[in-house]
Design an enzyme around this catalytic site. Sequence first.
Site, PDB file in Angstrom:
ATOM      1  N   LYS A 111       0.824  -1.215   0.000  1.00 37.43           N
ATOM      2  CA  LYS A 111       0.000   0.000   0.000  1.00 37.43           C
ATOM      3  C   LYS A 111       0.854   1.259   0.000  1.00 37.43           C
ATOM      4  O   LYS A 111       0.537   2.216  -0.696  1.00 37.43           O
ATOM      5  CB  LYS A 111      -0.919   0.021   1.226  1.00 37.43           C
ATOM      6  CG  LYS A 111      -2.084  -0.928   1.087  1.00 37.43           C
ATOM      7  CD  LYS A 111      -3.044  -0.719   2.225  1.00 37.43           C
ATOM      8  CE  LYS A 111      -4.226  -1.648   2.131  1.00 37.43           C
ATOM      9  NZ  LYS A 111      -5.055  -1.610   3.331  1.00 37.43           N
ATOM     10  N   LYS A 193      -7.773 -11.328  -8.733  1.00 41.32           N
ATOM     11  CA  LYS A 193      -8.797 -11.627  -7.737  1.00 41.32           C
ATOM     12  C   LYS A 193      -9.993 -10.699  -7.977  1.00 41.32           C
ATOM     13  O   LYS A 193      -9.807  -9.548  -8.365  1.00 41.32           O
ATOM     14  CB  LYS A 193      -8.185 -11.359  -6.350  1.00 41.32           C
ATOM     15  CG  LYS A 193      -9.066 -11.731  -5.197  1.00 41.32           C
ATOM     16  CD  LYS A 193      -8.314 -11.485  -3.895  1.00 41.32           C
ATOM     17  CE  LYS A 193      -9.265 -11.614  -2.722  1.00 41.32           C
ATOM     18  NZ  LYS A 193      -8.671 -11.346  -1.440  1.00 41.32           N
ATOM     19  N   LYS A 196     -13.601  -4.864  -6.467  1.00 40.64           N
ATOM     20  CA  LYS A 196     -14.349  -3.706  -6.958  1.00 40.64           C
ATOM     21  C   LYS A 196     -13.417  -2.686  -7.612  1.00 40.64           C
ATOM     22  O   LYS A 196     -13.744  -2.086  -8.623  1.00 40.64           O
ATOM     23  CB  LYS A 196     -15.094  -3.062  -5.789  1.00 40.64           C
ATOM     24  CG  LYS A 196     -16.218  -2.218  -6.257  1.00 40.64           C
ATOM     25  CD  LYS A 196     -17.348  -2.234  -5.285  1.00 40.64           C
ATOM     26  CE  LYS A 196     -18.528  -1.507  -5.920  1.00 40.64           C
ATOM     27  NZ  LYS A 196     -19.646  -1.364  -5.067  1.00 40.64           N
TER      28      LYS A 196
END
Length: 333
Positions: A111, A193, A196
């Site tokens: 991240k 995977k 959204k």
Amino acid sequence: MARIFSGIQPSGELHIGNYLGAVKNWVALQSQYESFICVVNYHAITLPYAAPDLIARTREMAIGLLAAGIDPEKATLFIQSQVPEHTELAWIFNTLTPLGELERQTQFKEKSGRQEQVMAGILNYPVLQAADILLYLADLVPVGEDQIQHLELSRVIARNWNARFSPDAPYFPEPQPKLTQTRRIVGLDGRSKMSKSIGNTIGIMETPEAIWEKLRPAVTDPARQKKTDAGDPDKCPVIYQLHKAFSPPAVVIEVEEHCRGAKWGCIDCKKSLHGHLVAELAPIRARAQELAGDPASLTNIMDAGAERARVVARKTIADVKERMGLPLAASAH
Ligand code: SF4
């Protein structure tokens, strides 16, 4: 009854990846375990967001969980920010967590690599996660393989705290992973995977027509150029995995035979899947529409869940503060 804790990000409408990968298991587990299920909106604010969007996504996720079968009479379903003890315990745990442990976390590396400026919340995310779990003295956490590292940190924190403040009788249990039969659901692109943010999902609220528009062009085994070409279901990452998830076992066997024996085309196979998928999602969609149309009931359900969660959370915080020499808030006496 052993206690489990599960958290899910408020990513908006539940999609079949979340549903198959996590929520369907939680629905099964809620009858066997004392379940705490939390929409972790404090985790969501570690990345840039818009406030109106976050509240909408939080409510949509709550609707999705209830519609998919989380029963507020059996499980304690709540929104993280409605239980302030989560952040209180996270601060306490921050004081016991070596920086090096946090910097080593894979998710932090991933991240932080994507951000221009790295906020401390991204680094401390796993500490809040440990607080989420330990606040409820959870014995088990349903996790996929990719989350075991975070859980290990929760166990280290529990051990460190116990060693310092409760050495004779460990207060926090070291939560164990409950490895469920969850699968990593591949998205409609056949590569990543289902997520959204990638846009490769099927939402549980989508109409049968919209679902068909997504299934029709989905990738299949490239060997099947024509209807007469034999195929291999194991090389069909999207359709075959969804058949295994949504179709009865006899149909899955039929898919195998028809694919390998070139007895039907991929469109026939997709139509069969569409029928079974839509049949399973229909009652979920109907419940979700009902809840979306009754915001007052949804608020009541979530407030009641938060109140139940707070009873346990307040007790844990009181025990922790007492052992640490920290007076309680005046109103809590
Ligand atoms: Fe996939 Fe079905 Fe086509 Fe086989 S027949 S490649 S399982 S869509």
